[in-house]
Design a protein around this motif. Structure first.
Motif, PDB file in Angstrom:
ATOM      1  N   UNK A   1       0.856  -1.197   0.000  1.00 42.25           N
ATOM      2  CA  UNK A   1       0.000   0.000   0.000  1.00 42.25           C
ATOM      3  C   UNK A   1       0.887   1.241   0.000  1.00 42.25           C
ATOM      4  N   UNK A   2       0.704   2.099  -1.025  1.00 40.40           N
ATOM      5  CA  UNK A   2       1.463   3.339  -1.124  1.00 40.40           C
ATOM      6  C   UNK A   2       0.654   4.529  -0.619  1.00 40.40           C
ATOM      7  N   UNK A   3      -0.666   4.526  -0.850  1.00 42.42           N
ATOM      8  CA  UNK A   3      -1.541   5.602  -0.396  1.00 42.42           C
ATOM      9  C   UNK A   3      -2.900   4.991  -0.067  1.00 42.42           C
ATOM     10  N   UNK A   4      -3.588   5.583   0.918  1.00 48.80           N
ATOM     11  CA  UNK A   4      -4.827   5.013   1.429  1.00 48.80           C
ATOM     12  C   UNK A   4      -5.783   6.140   1.795  1.00 48.80           C
ATOM     13  N   UNK A   5      -7.026   6.070   1.302  1.00 50.87           N
ATOM     14  CA  UNK A   5      -8.065   7.039   1.654  1.00 50.87           C
ATOM     15  C   UNK A   5      -9.339   6.270   1.961  1.00 50.87           C
ATOM     16  N   UNK A   6     -10.082   6.741   2.956  1.00 53.98           N
ATOM     17  CA  UNK A   6     -11.308   6.061   3.367  1.00 53.98           C
ATOM     18  C   UNK A   6     -12.438   7.087   3.461  1.00 53.98           C
ATOM     19  N   UNK A   7     -13.583   6.773   2.830  1.00 53.13           N
ATOM     20  CA  UNK A   7     -14.738   7.652   2.838  1.00 53.13           C
ATOM     21  C   UNK A   7     -15.961   6.872   3.342  1.00 53.13           C
ATOM     22  N   UNK A   8     -16.726   7.488   4.236  1.00 54.63           N
ATOM     23  CA  UNK A   8     -17.954   6.847   4.723  1.00 54.63           C
ATOM     24  C   UNK A   8     -19.104   7.259   3.821  1.00 54.63           C
ATOM     25  N   UNK A   9     -19.927   6.290   3.453  1.00 53.87           N
ATOM     26  CA  UNK A   9     -21.050   6.528   2.535  1.00 53.87           C
ATOM     27  C   UNK A   9     -22.292   6.860   3.323  1.00 53.87           C
TER      28      UNK A   9
END
Length: 108
Positions: A100-108
């Motif tokens: 993993x180089x970059x990680x983003x998390x969004x809640x729906x």
């Protein structure tokens, strides 16, 4: 005293009735990939790894760098990754590992 016990039981009951997240889809570089399961974890060198289990080979995962978009019923996760390894498991299952180089998390 009984109020504390009652609150404790209610809290326990609420935790028991919580639904777990359901996996919906995974896209690799914009193309949907048929996978069974995925996991983001750290390996023995404290490097963050994305593990993906599939039934057989999946061509969408055969690139050096891949932008993944993982969707569950509660959130969407975008992961930029680089291929690390692939291994054959029992009964034609395959495990792909990506760094993993970059990680983003969004809640729906």
């Amino acid at each position: 005293m009984f109020d504390k016990l009652k609150k404790k039981r209610e809290k326990k009951k609420q935790q028991k009735n919580k639904k777990t997240e359901r996996f919906l889809s995974l896209t690799a570089n914009g193309v949907e990939a048929p996978i069974i399961n995925f996991e983001i974890m750290k390996d023995e060198n404290e490097e963050v790894i994305l593990r993906i289990h599939t039934k057989g080979e999946v061509e969408q995962l055969h690139y050096q760098t891949i932008d993944f978009e993982l969707k569950t019923d509660k959130k969407m996760i975008r992961v930029k990754s680089a291929f690390k390894s692939a291994a054959n498991l029992k009964n034609d299952y395959k495990e792909y590992r990506f760094t993993v180089e970059d990680y983003q998390q969004f809640f729906i």
